[in-house]
Design an enzyme around this catalytic site. Sequence first.
Site, PDB file in Angstrom:
ATOM      1  N   CYS A  62     -73.208   4.831 -15.049  1.00 34.21           N
ATOM      2  CA  CYS A  62     -72.544   5.992 -13.792  1.00 34.21           C
ATOM      3  C   CYS A  62     -71.854   5.442 -12.617  1.00 34.21           C
ATOM      4  O   CYS A  62     -72.323   5.287 -11.442  1.00 34.21           O
ATOM      5  CB  CYS A  62     -72.215   7.393 -13.350  1.00 34.21           C
ATOM      6  SG  CYS A  62     -70.704   8.715 -12.916  1.00 34.21           S
TER       7      CYS A  62
ATOM      8  N   CYS B 135     -70.920   7.737  -9.669  1.00 28.73           N
ATOM      9  CA  CYS B 135     -71.868   8.192  -8.673  1.00 28.73           C
ATOM     10  C   CYS B 135     -72.943   7.455  -7.783  1.00 28.73           C
ATOM     11  O   CYS B 135     -73.325   7.894  -7.286  1.00 28.73           O
ATOM     12  CB  CYS B 135     -73.126   8.983 -10.425  1.00 28.73           C
ATOM     13  SG  CYS B 135     -71.767   9.287 -11.456  1.00 28.73           S
ATOM     14  N   ASP B 136     -73.313   6.117  -8.517  1.00 30.85           N
ATOM     15  CA  ASP B 136     -73.738   5.584  -7.808  1.00 30.85           C
ATOM     16  C   ASP B 136     -73.796   4.011  -7.006  1.00 30.85           C
ATOM     17  O   ASP B 136     -74.239   3.773  -6.274  1.00 30.85           O
ATOM     18  CB  ASP B 136     -75.497   4.928  -9.154  1.00 30.85           C
ATOM     19  CG  ASP B 136     -76.073   7.094  -9.735  1.00 30.85           C
ATOM     20  OD1 ASP B 136     -76.397   7.597  -8.549  1.00 30.85           O
ATOM     21  OD2 ASP B 136     -76.420   5.722 -10.685  1.00 30.85           O
TER      22      ASP B 136
END
Length: 440
Positions: free
Chosen positions: A134, A137-138
């Site tokens: 992701c 997200c990261d």
Amino acid sequence: MADHDLVIIGGGPAGLTAGLYAARANMKAILFEAKDIGGELLNTDLIEDYPGYESITGRELAEKMGAHATKFGLKIQPYSPVKKISSDGDWKVITMEDGTTHRAHAVIVTVGGEPIKLGVPGEEEFHGRGVSYCAVCDGAFFKGEDLAVIGGGDSAFQEGLFLTRFARKLSLVHRRTDFRAQAILQDRLLGMEQVTAITPATVKEIGGDTQVRWMDVERNGSIERISVGGVFVFIGFKPVGRHLFDEHIDHDENGYLLTDQYMRTNIPGVYACGDTRAQLAKQVTTAVGDATTAVLHAERYIEELKHMRRSFPEATSEVLEREVERMTVKRYLAGQTIIREGDPADSFMIMTKGAASVRQNGPNGEREVSTIKPGDFFGEIGLLSGTPRNATIRATAPSEVLVLDAAGFRDLIENSTETKQRVQTSMEERLAKVGGKTGS
Ligand code: NAP
């Protein structure tokens, strides 16, 4: 155990759309989501192909969809993972991870799936330490680093574009030279200076120390070691919906749930929508469309089931579910003919709304012999006696009627002596009233 009309499992675009429609239809519905509301939208930076929004972040669209559904009264429970769905008669029982249970007449499964893994050494070991599925997200943890994206589909390109905000260099590793991503995404990403496509190439190993430091890639028969601080894997997605069922649910060879055009699975009362369903496209637009169809059908299914349960309380759940699946709904305006005297008898009917007059022709013209109100069934005389309709039935108010074909009628009465007896008695009473003429 809490009872609902409808339980929606999964809070992505499909689930939130189903919830919006259910709430607007005043259904007793609840939506369970294992994590945050938004599903795959939360893993997507920009959405640029959802009509009406030229460009919107996945998170913003998720928030808007959630707010829209709750505004109309949908109950949403995030962080409520469902463990399994089973059948108890014509109820669906939803068991949560914490052991609590819910019952519903129908369930819409919109649980999407999970990322497919490369399955190479180092991938699991470095998951969360440089291996990610992701970018949204990261990605921000990798500012100024050299990164790699694996895959050649829309996700790899979409997420790759997001990563160019942080990456010093970005390698796009794909097993073929052609990409399946949309042309517009390809042009954008491959046109960027810091992006290099490495094709046709496959990742063999990911390694490092406390963090990812390198990956080995095989291209043209030789292995290259490429220095990277992060490897973002987007090689597709596997559906998880079928794992919620102990009983068999039809799915294709990749595990996607099979449905008909109404999003019905092979289990009566269970619908599947969005990315967990077998279909051509996995788009927000298709998820939203699937869910609209599913919830409109589910609403009808639940209503019909309730009517059938009231009219035939002695019939088994399996028989009721089976007949509901066969039934159609017909609506009549006051004055319209529902059944005409002399016509062939090919169906059995249950009035759900309105009122009707049963009329017969005699020497002095047509006369009313009885009336029909909601909950009454009719049409059995011709089916049982094999003769044409013996009376005309005309709506006297706007009416709604459930229609069961002859095969469904036979199935209904042959599976319960009590039902058969009741229908038989009703026929005899009606015949006595109209002086023995067989038919309607
Ligand atoms: P996808 O379209 O299935 O693409 C997966 C990619 O990974 C393919 O290029 C495939 O290569 C490659 N791949 C598969 N297995 C591999 C393996 N074992 N090793 C290396 N590479 C492998 O998956 P996706 O990109 O996640 O997209 C899923 C769905 O969501 C698609 O329908 C997509 O259109 C949709 N989506 C849409 C958008 C949008 O902006 N509208 C954004 C994201 C996703 P091959 O090409 O050689 O098979």
